[in-house]
Design a protein around this motif. Structure first.
Motif, PDB file in Angstrom:
ATOM      1  N   ARG A 116     146.806  73.601  62.951  1.00 49.43           N
ATOM      2  CA  ARG A 116     148.099  73.950  61.816  1.00 49.43           C
ATOM      3  C   ARG A 116     149.186  73.801  62.522  1.00 49.43           C
ATOM      4  O   ARG A 116     150.087  73.413  61.401  1.00 49.43           O
ATOM      5  CB  ARG A 116     147.883  75.812  61.999  1.00 49.43           C
ATOM      6  CG  ARG A 116     146.191  76.305  61.224  1.00 49.43           C
ATOM      7  CD  ARG A 116     146.722  78.101  60.675  1.00 49.43           C
ATOM      8  NE  ARG A 116     147.216  78.939  62.156  1.00 49.43           N
ATOM      9  CZ  ARG A 116     146.108  79.344  62.124  1.00 49.43           C
ATOM     10  NH1 ARG A 116     144.648  78.989  61.946  1.00 49.43           N
ATOM     11  NH2 ARG A 116     146.417  79.612  63.779  1.00 49.43           N
ATOM     12  N   ARG A 117     149.568  73.651  63.756  1.00 46.33           N
ATOM     13  CA  ARG A 117     150.845  73.377  64.067  1.00 46.33           C
ATOM     14  C   ARG A 117     151.079  72.260  63.565  1.00 46.33           C
ATOM     15  O   ARG A 117     152.312  71.839  63.354  1.00 46.33           O
ATOM     16  CB  ARG A 117     151.429  73.678  65.484  1.00 46.33           C
ATOM     17  CG  ARG A 117     151.523  74.965  66.269  1.00 46.33           C
ATOM     18  CD  ARG A 117     150.942  74.963  67.418  1.00 46.33           C
ATOM     19  NE  ARG A 117     151.376  76.403  68.060  1.00 46.33           N
ATOM     20  CZ  ARG A 117     151.389  76.930  68.909  1.00 46.33           C
ATOM     21  NH1 ARG A 117     150.523  75.753  70.010  1.00 46.33           N
ATOM     22  NH2 ARG A 117     151.510  78.584  69.603  1.00 46.33           N
ATOM     23  N   VAL A 123     148.051  76.691  56.514  1.00 47.95           N
ATOM     24  CA  VAL A 123     148.372  77.881  57.157  1.00 47.95           C
ATOM     25  C   VAL A 123     147.581  79.110  56.763  1.00 47.95           C
ATOM     26  O   VAL A 123     147.409  80.158  57.654  1.00 47.95           O
ATOM     27  CB  VAL A 123     149.723  78.194  58.051  1.00 47.95           C
ATOM     28  CG1 VAL A 123     150.276  77.291  58.578  1.00 47.95           C
ATOM     29  CG2 VAL A 123     150.117  77.883  56.683  1.00 47.95           C
ATOM     30  N   ASP A 124     147.292  78.954  55.470  1.00 49.07           N
ATOM     31  CA  ASP A 124     147.113  79.921  54.236  1.00 49.07           C
ATOM     32  C   ASP A 124     145.165  79.627  54.720  1.00 49.07           C
ATOM     33  O   ASP A 124     144.514  81.040  54.586  1.00 49.07           O
ATOM     34  CB  ASP A 124     147.329  80.299  53.211  1.00 49.07           C
ATOM     35  CG  ASP A 124     148.416  79.598  52.675  1.00 49.07           C
ATOM     36  OD1 ASP A 124     149.084  80.456  53.206  1.00 49.07           O
ATOM     37  OD2 ASP A 124     149.031  79.377  51.837  1.00 49.07           O
ATOM     38  N   ARG A 135     144.812  83.801  53.309  1.00 46.51           N
ATOM     39  CA  ARG A 135     146.556  84.846  53.359  1.00 46.51           C
ATOM     40  C   ARG A 135     147.027  84.142  52.159  1.00 46.51           C
ATOM     41  O   ARG A 135     147.695  85.124  51.312  1.00 46.51           O
ATOM     42  CB  ARG A 135     147.088  84.128  54.363  1.00 46.51           C
ATOM     43  CG  ARG A 135     146.785  84.933  55.523  1.00 46.51           C
ATOM     44  CD  ARG A 135     147.462  83.848  57.041  1.00 46.51           C
ATOM     45  NE  ARG A 135     149.153  84.561  56.788  1.00 46.51           N
ATOM     46  CZ  ARG A 135     149.450  85.488  58.244  1.00 46.51           C
ATOM     47  NH1 ARG A 135     149.213  84.580  58.946  1.00 46.51           N
ATOM     48  NH2 ARG A 135     150.142  85.836  58.800  1.00 46.51           N
ATOM     49  N   MET A 160     148.087  90.502  59.825  1.00 40.27           N
ATOM     50  CA  MET A 160     148.899  89.587  59.916  1.00 40.27           C
ATOM     51  C   MET A 160     149.365  89.640  61.029  1.00 40.27           C
ATOM     52  O   MET A 160     149.833  88.935  61.267  1.00 40.27           O
ATOM     53  CB  MET A 160     149.568  89.734  58.526  1.00 40.27           C
ATOM     54  CG  MET A 160     148.523  89.052  57.200  1.00 40.27           C
ATOM     55  SD  MET A 160     147.372  87.994  57.325  1.00 40.27           S
ATOM     56  CE  MET A 160     145.562  89.184  58.089  1.00 40.27           C
ATOM     57  N   TYR A 161     149.611  90.799  61.046  1.00 41.30           N
ATOM     58  CA  TYR A 161     151.024  90.701  61.893  1.00 41.30           C
ATOM     59  C   TYR A 161     150.611  90.258  63.387  1.00 41.30           C
ATOM     60  O   TYR A 161     150.743  89.317  64.489  1.00 41.30           O
ATOM     61  CB  TYR A 161     151.839  92.088  62.475  1.00 41.30           C
ATOM     62  CG  TYR A 161     152.974  91.693  63.288  1.00 41.30           C
ATOM     63  CD1 TYR A 161     154.481  91.613  63.191  1.00 41.30           C
ATOM     64  CD2 TYR A 161     152.457  92.699  64.672  1.00 41.30           C
ATOM     65  CE1 TYR A 161     155.199  91.446  64.035  1.00 41.30           C
ATOM     66  CE2 TYR A 161     154.193  92.636  66.575  1.00 41.30           C
ATOM     67  CZ  TYR A 161     155.261  92.551  65.854  1.00 41.30           C
ATOM     68  OH  TYR A 161     155.693  92.019  66.241  1.00 41.30           O
ATOM     69  N   ASP A 164     149.898  86.234  63.493  1.00 42.20           N
ATOM     70  CA  ASP A 164     150.844  85.507  63.763  1.00 42.20           C
ATOM     71  C   ASP A 164     151.175  85.396  65.234  1.00 42.20           C
ATOM     72  O   ASP A 164     152.726  84.857  65.552  1.00 42.20           O
ATOM     73  CB  ASP A 164     152.406  86.620  63.010  1.00 42.20           C
ATOM     74  CG  ASP A 164     152.484  85.681  61.030  1.00 42.20           C
ATOM     75  OD1 ASP A 164     151.622  85.581  61.194  1.00 42.20           O
ATOM     76  OD2 ASP A 164     153.070  86.852  60.709  1.00 42.20           O
ATOM     77  N   HIS A 165     151.165  86.451  65.657  1.00 42.49           N
ATOM     78  CA  HIS A 165     151.241  86.750  66.989  1.00 42.49           C
ATOM     79  C   HIS A 165     149.691  86.565  67.810  1.00 42.49           C
ATOM     80  O   HIS A 165     149.806  87.423  68.858  1.00 42.49           O
ATOM     81  CB  HIS A 165     152.234  87.622  67.372  1.00 42.49           C
ATOM     82  CG  HIS A 165     153.454  88.345  67.108  1.00 42.49           C
ATOM     83  ND1 HIS A 165     153.374  88.359  65.535  1.00 42.49           N
ATOM     84  CD2 HIS A 165     154.379  87.642  67.072  1.00 42.49           C
ATOM     85  CE1 HIS A 165     154.728  88.653  65.110  1.00 42.49           C
ATOM     86  NE2 HIS A 165     155.734  87.781  66.068  1.00 42.49           N
TER      87      HIS A 165
END
Length: 224
Positions: A116-117, A123-124, A135, A160-161, A164-165
Motif C-alpha cells: 500500500r505504501r 489503500v481502500d 474502506r 479505522m483509527y 491507520d495506526h
C-alpha cells in the motif's frame, strides 16, 4: 492483477512453505535460493522478501544493491537473525525486518502495508486475518463465514483509527479525542464499552482478542 513477490531464501522447507502460503493467498511468487539472478526478476517484482544467510552474497549486500538500483521497491528482511545489530543493519536499507518464526497472517499483513505504501495495492482494500475490508464503501466481510460485519458509526471510526495506526500503542485519550472530537475525561468508560462491542463483532473469540490488544494501564494496540 495480482502482486508479484520475489522471495530469496535458500532453505527449501521455508521457501516452499512461504511460496505455497502466498500463492494460496493470491500472490504471484518467484522463489530464488540465492541472489545470483535476482536482477533478472526485479522488473516483475512488486516486493522482495530477503533472507540474510544465503550462499554467495549475503542478504545485506543483495538488499543494498537492490535498493540502490530500485529505490521504490519495498524490501522486507525475513530472517532468523534477531540481534539489534542485525536489525539495524537490515533497516538501514530495508523497509521492514521480520524474524523467524512468524505467523503467516502477520507476514501477509506486513506485505500488504508495504504494498500500500508503494502504491501497488489500493489503500481502500485490505485483508486482516479473517477480515476483508473495503474502506471505499465501508464494507467489512468475515471471510470464514462469508458474512458482512455491520458496525455502528463510532465502532467503524474507532476501527479505522486503529487501522491507520497499526502496531502502535494508542492511549485512551488519543483514541477518544480522535473519534469523538472532544476532550477525554479520565475514568470515562465510554471508549471501553465501544471497544468491547467492537471486539464482539470483529474478533473470532472476543474473550481472547487477537486483533485489538489491551495494553494495561495505557490503552490499546491493533496487532498486525
Amino acid at each position: 492483477m495480482n502482486s508479484t513477490i520475489l522471495h530469496i531464501e535458500d532453505d527449501p522447507e521455508i521457501g516452499s512453505w512461504v511460496s505455497d502460503f502466498l500463492t494460496g493467498r493470491g500472490y504471484e511468487v518467484i522463489w530464488l535460493n540465492s541472489g545470483q539472478n535476482v536482477m533478472e526478476h526485479m522488473g516483475q517484482a512488486d516486493l522482495v522478501l530477503l533472507d540474510i544467510m544465503l550462499p554467495g552474497l549475503d542478504g545485506y549486500t543483495i538488499g543494498q544493491r537492490l535498493k540502490q538500483k530500485y529505490p521504490d521497491k519495498p524490501i522486507m528482511m525475513l530472517t532468523a537473525r534477531t540481534s539489534m545489530e542485525d536489525k539495524l543493519q537490515g533497516l538501514s536499507f530495508a523497509d521492514d525486518y521480520m524474524t523467524k518464526p512468524y505467523h503467516p497472517d502477520e507476514l501477509e499483513a506486513r506485505i500488504q502495508i508495504l504494498l500500500r505504501r508503494s502504491g501497488v495495492v489500493s489503500v481502500d482494500l485490505m485483508q486482516l486475518g479473517h477480515l476483508k475490508l473495503d474502506r471505499k464503501v465501508n464494507l467489512i466481510m468475515n471471510t470464514e463465514t462469508d458474512t458482512e460485519i455491520v458496525l455502528t458509526g463510532k465502532q467503524f471510526h474507532i476501527f479505522m483509527y486503529f487501522l491507520d495506526h497499526p502496531n502502535q500503542i494508542l492511549t485512551q485519550r488519543q483514541i477518544y479525542e480522535a473519534v469523538w472530537e472532544d476532550l477525554y475525561i479520565k475514568g470515562d468508560r465510554t471508549l471501553m464499552v465501544h471497544i468491547r462491542h467492537l471486539r464482539e463483532k470483529i474478533e473470532v473469540d472476543p474473550s481472547h482478542p487477537k486483533l485489538i490488544e489491551t495494553i494495561r494501564g495505557i490503552g490499546y494496540r491493533l496487532k498486525l
